[in-house]
Design an enzyme around this catalytic site. Structure first.
Site, PDB file in Angstrom:
ATOM      1  N   ASP A  37       0.814  -1.216   0.000  1.00  0.00           N
ATOM      2  CA  ASP A  37       0.000   0.000   0.000  1.00  0.00           C
ATOM      3  C   ASP A  37       0.851   1.272   0.000  1.00  0.00           C
ATOM      4  O   ASP A  37       0.647   2.176   0.814  1.00  0.00           O
ATOM      5  CB  ASP A  37      -0.942   0.025   1.213  1.00  0.00           C
ATOM      6  N   GLU A  86     -11.248   0.940  -3.870  1.00  0.00           N
ATOM      7  CA  GLU A  86     -10.574   1.411  -2.659  1.00  0.00           C
ATOM      8  C   GLU A  86      -9.335   2.216  -3.026  1.00  0.00           C
ATOM      9  O   GLU A  86      -9.033   2.421  -4.199  1.00  0.00           O
ATOM     10  CB  GLU A  86     -10.197   0.225  -1.758  1.00  0.00           C
TER      11      GLU A  86
END
Length: 561
Positions: free
Chosen positions: A61, A234
């Site tokens: 991420d 997302e």
């Protein structure tokens, strides 16, 4: 002394975590070695090129920002502590860790969280001399942000965002001074039409009060095309280029169907239009049988260079035969190309993520430790502080490690905490960054009542612990294995000649799906403890989750009846 920052930590709280006792006799580790041996890294990197991934091992991420000639990056840490490593670079390729954003219990207390809970995807931004890191503490305080005037900190205590649900919040600072937060959240009417149906929300925020201005609104429902039932939209990030606002998101879930998609609008109040050529990055349409595959690419963040070039960091994985990988989701880098009608492309459809490619047009950065390729490290534990790559599992409530107690050694006061517990075991660990590697560590035979050695863990019920204990008036080395359940002793060998305080060495050799354990002492020589054990228990496919395998010195008190 910096012990990440385990040194000097006061007892925080024992409420709701059970009673913990520290042993009177510390375990002393003399050194630790690690060497990566991946075939994919064996060829030299051409002059003027760089190696993907740029951060090998469990660094998922990624988010980055530029401040003049400097770049800063953060990644997820889930239940590991300190939380959110922050890196610095001047060339986007070579990254030096300069700290952790969440390094105080007042910022992060995740006792009771599972390994893949706690801190999810962070975003880092810089605006008017202030750094902002915004993230989600799943099972904890949920969405929040912290600030700092310098990237190495100190960072503030959390500023809570109780009106933001879901995960993956991100800041956008517009040219007119207005500030916005995007995030993954619930779909319209808070009802999902199908499994994985989510939405992207946009809020304006008053940075003085910390409160929203007006109501939030959904700007993407489901994904690129709701009729096709897209899942897990997302990691939304907004950026601006020319007259367009762009919204880039991950879609498809963080496994093999992962992708990156793009939307744009002329103003933040307009409808966001998806590009008809989406996705702008994916590997899901490629054959899984291709050699040395890179898969699950997505969750990208964009940055613009001084010369106008654009680059994207993103996560991906490096599976070996059978689709297994224990290195977790890693950080990769690719240039961004722009179409004639101003749409960005990270990687054209059907192309593989390259292992090597030309460097950005930037002056090279110097780093003290490699973060990719095949490399070896040896930690002698003889300095004033440990490197920032050493972390622990969950927020420590005891000062149980020291480099001062015995000069030249890492001293660990063992706690009565099992690796399977949702607590803070006395285990210092670093990332496994290769599928094929060796690791070894030397320690002094501990006092009776203590078990000590090296632990490898990817989840509470998926680990190996190779250790030593004193049983029936002699030392015994053992291998404990957890494969989806409680840890079980699978082999043990007595070392009758070994005395308390004498040195022994544990050696670990891993080659993709197989892992072997050896022990060496001066009196007994080298013994094969366990050969060709199943290393796939340390992979995401066997132990579902969002992290990679971690390894390091571990000590615990023996269980008592």
């Amino acid at each position: 002394m910096y012990l990440n920052p385990l040194k000097g930590l006061l007892l925080v709280s024992l409420l709701n975590i059970g009673e913990i006792h520290a042993a009177s006799d510390s375990v002393h580790f003399d050194w630790f070695e690690y060497e990566g041996k991946d075939v994919a890294f064996s060829d030299p990197v051409p002059e003027g090129s760089f190696q993907n991934p740029i951060l090998a091992g469990f660094y998922p991420d990624p988010s980055m920002c530029r401040v003049e000639d400097d770049f800063y990056m953060v990644t997820s840490t889930f239940a590991f502590w300190p939380g959110v490593p922050i890196f610095h670079s001047q060339d986007l390729v070579n990254w030096e860790q300069i700290g952790h954003v969440l390094d105080r219990p007042s910022q992060l207390d995740n006792i009771g969280d599972k390994v893949s809970e706690s801190i999810f995807a962070p975003t880092i931004r810089h605006h008017d001399g202030v750094f902002y890191m915004i993230t989600t503490a799943v099972q904890g305080i949920n969405n929040f942000y912290v600030t700092a005037t310098g990237p190495a900190g100190p960072w503030s205590d959390p500023i809570l965002l109780p009106w933001v649900d879901g995960i993956d919040p991100s800041f956008f600072f517009d040219d007119d001074g207005r500030v916005y937060i995007t995030h993954n959240g619930l779909p319209p009417q808070r009802e999902s039409l199908y499994e994985g149906h989510r939405a992207v929300w946009l809020w304006e925020i008053d940075m003085e009060s910390g409160e929203p201005i007006g109501e939030g609104k959904i700007i993407v429902n489901g994904g690129v095309d709701l009729s096709e039932e897209p899942v897990w939209i997302e990691a939304p990030h907004i950026f601006k280029r020319g007259d367009w606002y762009y919204l880039t998101c991950a879609e498809g879930g963080t496994s093999q169907n992962h992708s990156q998609v793009i939307f744009r609008a002329k103003s933040l109040g307009d409808e966001w239009i998806a590009w008809e050529e989406n996705p702008i990055l994916t590997q899901r349409d490629l054959s899984p049988d291709r050699p040395n595959p890179i898969d699950a690419a997505g969750h990208a963040d964009f940055v613009q260079l001084e010369n106008g070039d654009w680059w994207a960091s993103f996560l991906a994985v490096r599976p070996y035969e059978g689709g297994f990988y224990g290195t977790g989701r890693e950080t990769f880098l690719l240039p961004v190309e722009w179409t004639e009608d101003d749409w960005p492309i990270i990687l054209p459809a059907g192309q593989e993520v390259p292992w090597t490619l030309p460097k950005p047009d930037l002056a090279p950065s110097e780093v003290s430790m490699p973060t990719t390729g095949n490399f070896s490290i040896r930690e002698e534990f003889d300095g004033d502080e440990l490197g920032m790559e050493w972390i622990t599992l969950r927020t420590p409530v005891h000062d149980w490690s020291s480099l001062e107690e015995k000069a030249g050694f890492l001293s660990i006061d063992p706690l009565a905490v099992e690796l399977s517990e949702l607590d803070n075991p006395s285990w210092l660990c670093r990332r496994i960054q290769h599928a094929t590697y060796s690791a070894s560590s030397s320690l002094l035979a501990p006092a009776p009542g203590v078990e000590a050695g090296v632990a490898l863990l990817i989840r509470e019920d998926h680990y190996f612990f190779v250790g030593i204990q004193y049983v029936n008036d002699e030392y015994v080395v053992f291998l404990e294995k957890a494969d989806g359940g409680e840890g079980q002793i699978v082999v043990q060998v007595p070392l009758p000649e070994l005395k308390e305080g004498e040195a022994l060495v544990f050696k670990i050799e891993a080659d993709r799906s197989e892992i072997s354990f050896k022990v060496q002492t001066e009196g007994s020589g080298e013994l094969d403890l366990a050969e060709n054990e199943d290393a796939t228990i340390l992979t995401t496919q066997k132990a579902w989750g969002f992290v990679g395998t971690m390894i390091g010195p571990y000590a615990r008190l023996e269980a008592t009846e």
